[in-house]
Scaffold this motif. Structure first.
Motif, short mmCIF file in Angstrom:
data_model
loop_
_atom_site.label_atom_id
_atom_site.label_comp_id
_atom_site.label_asym_id
_atom_site.label_seq_id
_atom_site.Cartn_x
_atom_site.Cartn_y
_atom_site.Cartn_z
N VAL A 236 0.86 -1.18 0.00
CA VAL A 236 0.00 0.00 0.00
C VAL A 236 0.90 1.23 0.00
O VAL A 236 1.80 1.34 0.82
N LYS B 100 -11.29 -5.10 2.75
CA LYS B 100 -9.87 -4.89 2.47
C LYS B 100 -9.67 -3.56 1.74
O LYS B 100 -8.73 -2.82 2.01
N GLY C 61 -9.97 -0.70 4.05
CA GLY C 61 -8.74 -0.62 4.85
C GLY C 61 -7.65 0.11 4.09
O GLY C 61 -6.91 0.92 4.65
N THR C 62 -7.56 -0.17 2.80
CA THR C 62 -6.56 0.48 1.96
C THR C 62 -6.82 1.98 1.87
O THR C 62 -5.90 2.80 1.96
N ILE D 33 -5.67 3.70 5.07
CA ILE D 33 -4.21 3.90 5.17
C ILE D 33 -3.79 5.10 4.33
O ILE D 33 -2.96 5.91 4.74
N LEU E 158 -4.95 7.18 8.37
CA LEU E 158 -5.74 6.85 9.56
C LEU E 158 -5.36 5.47 10.10
O LEU E 158 -4.85 4.63 9.38
N ASP E 159 -5.67 5.27 11.37
CA ASP E 159 -5.62 3.94 11.95
C ASP E 159 -6.89 3.22 11.45
O ASP E 159 -7.92 3.86 11.22
N VAL E 160 -6.81 1.90 11.31
CA VAL E 160 -7.98 1.19 10.80
C VAL E 160 -7.96 -0.26 11.29
O VAL E 160 -6.91 -0.85 11.48
N LYS E 161 -9.16 -0.78 11.52
CA LYS E 161 -9.30 -2.22 11.80
C LYS E 161 -10.45 -2.77 10.96
O LYS E 161 -11.50 -2.14 10.84
N VAL E 162 -10.21 -3.93 10.39
CA VAL E 162 -11.22 -4.60 9.57
C VAL E 162 -11.40 -6.00 10.14
O VAL E 162 -10.44 -6.78 10.18
N SER E 163 -12.61 -6.31 10.59
CA SER E 163 -12.84 -7.63 11.20
C SER E 163 -13.62 -8.51 10.24
O SER E 163 -14.64 -8.12 9.71
N TYR F 54 -16.67 -5.75 9.72
CA TYR F 54 -16.67 -4.43 10.33
C TYR F 54 -15.43 -3.66 9.90
O TYR F 54 -14.33 -4.21 9.92
N ARG G 253 -13.50 -0.09 10.93
CA ARG G 253 -13.48 1.10 11.78
C ARG G 253 -12.23 1.90 11.45
O ARG G 253 -11.13 1.35 11.44
#
Lengths: 590, 217
Positions: B9, B41, B44-45, B48, B52-57, B72, B74
């Motif tokens: 990325v 995904k 999430g890209t 970035i 930003l900070d990111v979480k993908v569940s 999810y 966030r």
């Protein structure tokens, strides 16, 4: 450089950066993607092992010979690998050795929710627990340092929400792969009573030193973080639960543990002394709570929180603050109930024809672990028991012996190809040796399906998809003394029924190999022109095709089937089941 | 075999301060196989790129076999839990109508729900043991009592026009993109990065993304 990685991918990246030489694992959700992701690092030798015990033993061997080695498994895989783990603890390491155990609280894809932390305590090895992808990478690298510095295997505990969440990871350059010199040392590597008695002393000493150093050196040994805020409430937590705590309790003081075994007792005492109320937030067992109470400290834990399932920020907020939880803008009370959407066998799944046959035969079925466990659910509902990998054959043998053979006239055990190689074959040897009368169906779909299509010893390919020797199931069964072996295509459901009925009547061990590739892998894909078409004139709307619950086949307003050609895999099962010849091949490209 | 090699990325490109303070919870609800994982995904890209900070569940394994799946996402300056709590989703993208109903509790006041009008009937409905609820969009809309935006689009038709039923996820993201402050080039570059390993799929997915934008404009 930053990347967004799954926790599992970050573990693989950590192994690469740590100079790991060898990875040997058996797939299991939620751990599978670690070893799959290792494949991209060409300098690492990696393999699918036949089971977790084998994977662990390969890693132990590589470690003794001087390489950094990794073995990864799901929580129940640790049960299989426990034998080498407990004695590897005595042996210690030469090259660093890490066992990754991925727990599944809430059982997204598991048969129980055991807590792997108990294994670290029981086997007397240190354990780290990361809470996001960056920590997955950092903690794994630290685990290799600790492993070599303290001469111990190290466990790393994952969690579905850590394994299967993506978050940002800072990539670093990899270390070189170093193979340490090997020196013969029977006192260290050969565990007979005389040697093991001395090694046990070393193990206990090691755990005492680790506990002390984990307290004294939180940055380079323990990897703990302490946030002192409110004096009123202090939380001790680790791993996934930490994230919920951080969301729910922004004002609380938090001791987040990195190495969760052995515990940093001095650090915990010091933290406890700074807060008025100490609460332990941990999913599943009261592991930390029991140990902290045994230290003589007053704390709360499972009196506030459940032993079952996953936690959430909401649960923690509710238990520890008076604050209201956010509410949805969509009032749920006035909505109609959403029908459940249970997982189903795919269109073209080769297991369906076999399970329909078992369902019609009304036999007892001892089942096993894989996609075909779905055969326990409607509409087939053809399974009586399912315990763990490989158990189907042993259970059927138990049925046989418990009834002096009577049960074997109407009991079938079913097991997949990969599960058979994992631990079914030892059960089959036992059944032959002990003169059982069981009927075993091996569902050979040419892949390890449920975990997302990994190769295994029967598929002819290795983990990097290079050609590999392929174990011939019928030759294997013959060589261990099975005299009645039948091979069929499970899409011919009527034939399955006939053959199984014949085999049930025999007084010896019978093996039926139901062979057809998984519909989701390239060799299992049907031809577009073979997809099902409905001849509405011949169709009597009897419903037999509807009842088999193929996702590609639904009921139209006239009660006759409608075929979804985007989903139909042209397996032909519905055509075989139609007594009126109303379903035939002929679906062209839509 | 699943491709678990994540594309590199490119580093954060944002210089816009308003984007740096962006904070979003996006829920992706669908049926196993509908492409929610790839959509997650891609988000999430994008995060970035925004610095930003990111979480993908995600959901894998048994629960994925044609079952209900929820992803999810966030993003914000710092994200802890990867899970979106009930009543805190800024956006809920439902890839299927029944899943819109099931996961509607995630939506927060003034949030936006985008529903794909596709219906995938679950086993109990196919077996005649349950009814597929009618008029799901209007039911959710009245339960939200005007305090949230509920939109329905035919993402499957748009994806088929773009060239693949598998591009439903890109149509949904295209629709989402209209309601965010994130500039178009962040999205387009992310599509290209996520499909970097399969360059043939980039035009179809970009087109599907733009069809999604057009559907809600």
């Amino acid at each position: 450089m930053k990347q967004i990685l799954l926790g599992n991918e970050a573990i693989a990246r950590g192994a690469y950066e740590a100079g790991v030489k060898l990875v040997s694992s058996y797939p299991g959700t939620p751990s599978t993607e670690i070893t799959e992701s290792i494949v991209q690092y060409e300098r690492i030798y990696c393999e699918w092992a036949t089971n977790e015990k084998v994977g662990a033993e390969v890693a132990v061997g590589a470690s003794i010979r001087g390489a950094r080695a990794l073995t990864c498994m799901k929580h129940v895989g640790v049960n299989v690998a426990a034998d080498p783990l407990f004695t590897a603890s005595y042996i210690g390491v030469n090259g660093g050795l890490v066992f990754v155990a991925a727990d599944d609280p809430g059982m997204h894809s598991s048969q129980n929710e055991q807590d792997s932390r108990n294994y670290a305590r029981a086997a007397k090895v240190p354990m780290f627990e990361p809470s996001d992808s960056q920590e997955c990478k950092d903690y794994l690298k630290k685990a290799y340092e600790i492993s070599e510095q303290y001469d111990t295997p190290v466990m790393l505990r994952l969690h579905t929400r850590v394994s299967h969440s993506r978050s940002v990871v800072e990539l670093e350059d990899p270390q070189d792969i170093v193979i340490r010199p090997y020196v013969k040392n029977v006192d260290k590597y050969v565990m007979m009573p005389g040697m093991a008695i001395k090694r046990h002393v070393i193990v206990e000493d090691r755990m005492v030193r680790l506990a002390q150093d984990s307290s004294a050196d939180i940055d380079s040994v323990g990897l703990h973080t302490i946030t002192i805020k409110s004096q009123k409430l202090g939380i001790i937590t680790a791993g996934a639960a930490y994230q919920y705590v951080a969301d729910a309790l922004p004002d609380a003081s938090i001791l987040k543990l990195g190495m969760i075994w052995p515990l940093p007792q001095d650090l915990i005492r010091s933290f406890a002394s700074k807060v008025d109320r100490l609460v332990i937030v941990e999913e599943l067992d009261p592991f930390l709570e029991t140990e902290i109470k045994a230290m003589g400290l007053i704390c709360e834990g499972k009196s506030l929180f459940t032993l079952q399932g996953e936690y959430s920020a909401k649960m923690i907020r509710t238990a520890l603050t008076g604050e209201p939880n956010p509410a949805s803008v969509v009032s749920q009370e006035i909505l109609p109930v959403a029908p459940a959407r249970p997982p189903v066998m795919c269109a073209g799944c080769p297991h369906k024809g076999l399970f329909l046959a078992l369902s019609r035969l009304r036999v007892q079925v001892t089942g096993d672990i894989g996609c075909y466990t779905l055969g326990a659910l409607p509409p087939m509902a053809a399974m009586d028991a399912c315990v763990c990998m490989g158990a189907s054959i042993g259970m059927a043998h138990g049925f046989d012996k418990a009834t002096d053979g009577e049960a074997s006239t109407h009991t079938v055990s079913v097991i997949g190809d990969s599960t058979f190689m994992h631990s079914g074959v030892t059960n089959l040897i036992n059944a032959v040796y002990n003169q059982s009368r069981i009927t075993v169906v091996i569902l050979d779909n040419s892949i390890t399906g449920m975990t997302g299509h990994q190769q295994n010893p029967t598929t002819g390919l290795d983990i990097r998809l290079r050609s590999a020797p392929s174990i011939n199931l019928e030759e294997l069964c013959r060589s261990i003394g099975v005299t009645s072996i039948r091979i069929l295509d499970p899409v011919d459901s009527r034939l399955c029924q006939t053959v199984i009925r014949e085999e049930l009547e025999k007084d010896t061990v019978s093996v039926v190999i139901a062979r057809r590739p998984c519909a989701l892998i390239p060799v299992g894909k049907g031809k577009k022109e073979d997809r099902t078409v409905v001849n509405k004139d011949k169709c009597t709307a009897c419903g037999s095709c509807i009842r088999m619950m193929c996702p590609a086949l639904t009921e139209g307003p006239d009660k006759k089937p409608i075929i979804d050609w985007d989903i139909c895999n042209a397996c032909g099962l519905c055509m075989n089941l139609c007594a009126f010849g109303a379903l035939t091949k002929g679906g062209r490209k839509s | 075999m699943t491709n678990h090699v994540s594309p590199p990325v490119s580093p954060a490109k944002t210089t816009d301060k308003s984007l740096e303070s962006l904070r979003m919870n996006i829920a992706l609800a669908g049926v196993g196989g509908q492409g929610t994982l790839v959509a997650g995904k891609l988000l999430g890209t994008v995060a970035i790129k925004l610095g930003l900070d990111v979480k993908v569940s995600e959901v894998h394994g048994m629960s994925q076999r044609g079952g209900s799946v929820i992803t999810y996402v966030r993003m914000g300056s710092k994200v802890f839990s990867p899970i979106i709590e009930a009543g805190t989703a800024d956006f809920c993208l439902a890839f299927e109508e029944l899943e819109a109903l099931r996961w509607s509790g995630l939506l927060k006041t003034s949030g936006t729900m985008i529903i794909n009008s596709q219906k995938i009937r679950p086993l109990p409905v196919l077996m005649g043991k349950a009814q597929y609820p009618q008029e799901i969009r209007s039911v959710i809309e009245s339960a939200a009592d005007g305090k949230a935006r509920i939109i329905e689009i035919d993402a499957l038709a748009a994806a088929l026009t773009a060239g693949s039923p598998r591009a439903v996820n890109m149509v949904m993201l295209g629709a989402l993109s209209i309601f965010t402050d994130i500039p178009l080039d962040y999205w387009e570059e992310s599509v290209m990065e996520v499909f970097a390993g399969k360059p043939k799929l980039i035009p179809i997915n970009l087109q599907a993304f733009h069809f999604g934008r057009d559907l809600v404009r």
